[in-house]
Design a protein around this motif. Sequence first.
Motif, short mmCIF file in Angstrom:
data_model
loop_
_atom_site.label_atom_id
_atom_site.label_comp_id
_atom_site.label_asym_id
_atom_site.label_seq_id
_atom_site.Cartn_x
_atom_site.Cartn_y
_atom_site.Cartn_z
N ILE A 35 8.05 -14.67 13.38
CA ILE A 35 8.20 -13.68 12.39
C ILE A 35 9.44 -13.67 11.62
N VAL A 36 9.61 -12.80 10.81
CA VAL A 36 10.81 -12.82 9.69
C VAL A 36 11.16 -11.19 9.40
N GLU A 37 12.47 -11.09 9.68
CA GLU A 37 13.22 -9.58 9.69
C GLU A 37 14.08 -9.75 8.39
N ASP A 38 13.95 -8.88 7.64
CA ASP A 38 14.91 -8.89 6.45
C ASP A 38 16.11 -7.87 7.13
N GLU A 39 17.25 -8.07 6.24
CA GLU A 39 18.46 -7.57 6.64
C GLU A 39 18.82 -6.22 6.00
N THR A 40 18.17 -6.08 5.08
CA THR A 40 18.29 -4.80 3.95
C THR A 40 17.34 -3.75 4.22
N LEU B 113 9.05 -12.26 -5.60
CA LEU B 113 10.26 -12.44 -5.15
C LEU B 113 11.31 -12.56 -6.46
N ASP B 114 12.64 -12.25 -6.22
CA ASP B 114 13.59 -12.59 -6.93
C ASP B 114 13.91 -14.18 -7.14
N ASP B 115 13.74 -14.74 -6.06
CA ASP B 115 13.90 -16.23 -5.73
C ASP B 115 12.95 -16.78 -4.69
N PRO B 116 12.29 -17.79 -5.06
CA PRO B 116 11.21 -18.24 -3.99
C PRO B 116 11.81 -18.61 -2.53
N LYS B 117 13.20 -18.77 -2.68
CA LYS B 117 13.64 -19.34 -1.26
C LYS B 117 13.75 -18.04 -0.31
N GLN B 118 13.46 -16.75 -0.86
CA GLN B 118 13.27 -15.65 -0.03
C GLN B 118 12.17 -15.61 0.88
N PHE B 119 11.21 -16.50 0.63
CA PHE B 119 9.87 -16.82 1.37
C PHE B 119 10.42 -17.73 2.51
N VAL B 120 10.15 -17.64 3.70
CA VAL B 120 10.72 -18.22 4.84
C VAL B 120 9.41 -18.88 5.54
N ASN B 121 9.53 -19.97 5.61
CA ASN B 121 8.54 -20.89 6.64
C ASN B 121 8.89 -20.85 7.80
N THR C 103 2.64 -4.73 -5.37
CA THR C 103 2.99 -3.46 -5.76
C THR C 103 4.52 -3.51 -6.49
N PRO C 104 4.04 -3.06 -7.78
CA PRO C 104 5.41 -2.88 -8.76
C PRO C 104 6.29 -1.96 -8.31
N ALA C 105 7.51 -2.19 -8.46
CA ALA C 105 8.69 -1.24 -8.25
C ALA C 105 9.19 -0.50 -9.58
N SER C 106 10.03 0.32 -9.36
CA SER C 106 10.55 0.95 -10.61
C SER C 106 11.44 0.16 -11.46
N THR C 107 11.96 -1.05 -10.75
CA THR C 107 13.07 -1.89 -11.56
C THR C 107 12.15 -3.00 -12.38
N SER D 112 7.53 -5.49 -14.57
CA SER D 112 7.78 -4.71 -13.54
C SER D 112 7.99 -5.77 -11.99
N LYS D 113 8.88 -5.65 -11.18
CA LYS D 113 9.21 -6.36 -10.14
C LYS D 113 8.69 -5.65 -9.18
N SER D 114 8.34 -6.80 -8.01
CA SER D 114 7.58 -5.98 -6.81
C SER D 114 8.52 -5.38 -6.04
N ILE D 115 7.97 -4.53 -5.17
CA ILE D 115 8.99 -3.61 -4.09
C ILE D 115 9.47 -4.38 -3.04
N ILE D 116 9.19 -5.46 -2.89
CA ILE D 116 9.98 -6.56 -2.04
C ILE D 116 10.72 -7.52 -2.80
N HIS D 117 10.81 -7.44 -4.01
CA HIS D 117 11.58 -8.53 -4.81
C HIS D 117 12.82 -9.01 -4.50
N ASP D 118 13.61 -8.00 -3.56
CA ASP D 118 14.98 -8.43 -3.03
C ASP D 118 15.01 -8.50 -1.57
#
Length: 214
Positions: free
Chosen positions: A180-185, A161-169, A100-104, A111-117
């Motif tokens: 499960i993984v919960e985002d802070e933002t 994602l902006d950085d592949p390290k945002q993907f958490v195994n 899903t593309p974001a406006s940024t 286009s970045k994805s809506i979960i890019h950050d």
Amino acid sequence: ALLGANRETKAAYHSMIASDSNVAGSINKPHAWTSPAFSLAEYDLVFLPGGHDKGVRQIIDSSKMHDLLADFFPKTRRSNTSPKRTLAAICHGVQVLAFTPASTTTSTGKSKSIIHDAKTTALPAFMEESIFWLTRLFLGDYYKTYGYGSKSVQRFVEDGLDDPKQFVNSPSWKAGAPFIVEDETYNYVTGRFPPDAWLLAKRAVNMVKEGMPK
């Protein structure tokens, strides 16, 4: 079973189906998300389920679904003063968001994805590739949604994602241990595959309750 819901989850599902009404919008009489009039504006929680069957591509590739989610996801930001929304996704459901593309946009204009950050998980590549190769002889590309040779869900998500390290195994080698993984933002929580679904659902419901006006 490793690739299916546990007994407790199945019992809860059957109880829900049996007790739910048949009014419009209920689980027994759902709204059609493909309807031109459909909107997510009235919902506090959006839950994107997984599934590797080829049919799930109708959601992953849907521009209508992308538009709905592009409008909904920013409302999950924790800093919002308005009532917060919550988004939960598991397995291939996370891939919908990554597509899903974001406006940024990036520096190249893409286009970045809506979960890019955001911080997220999804079906890990080692799980997907393992079951694919173990069953390929008698199931063909059943476990590859986009067919043999396509990227893994993890790779598709990392690309968004902006950085592949945002993907958490999961740090645990116990594949069946809930994770499960919960985002802070954002009010955004994700899981990997069926054994995570129960914990994911419980946390998503609690996040909705926490976001309600006191």
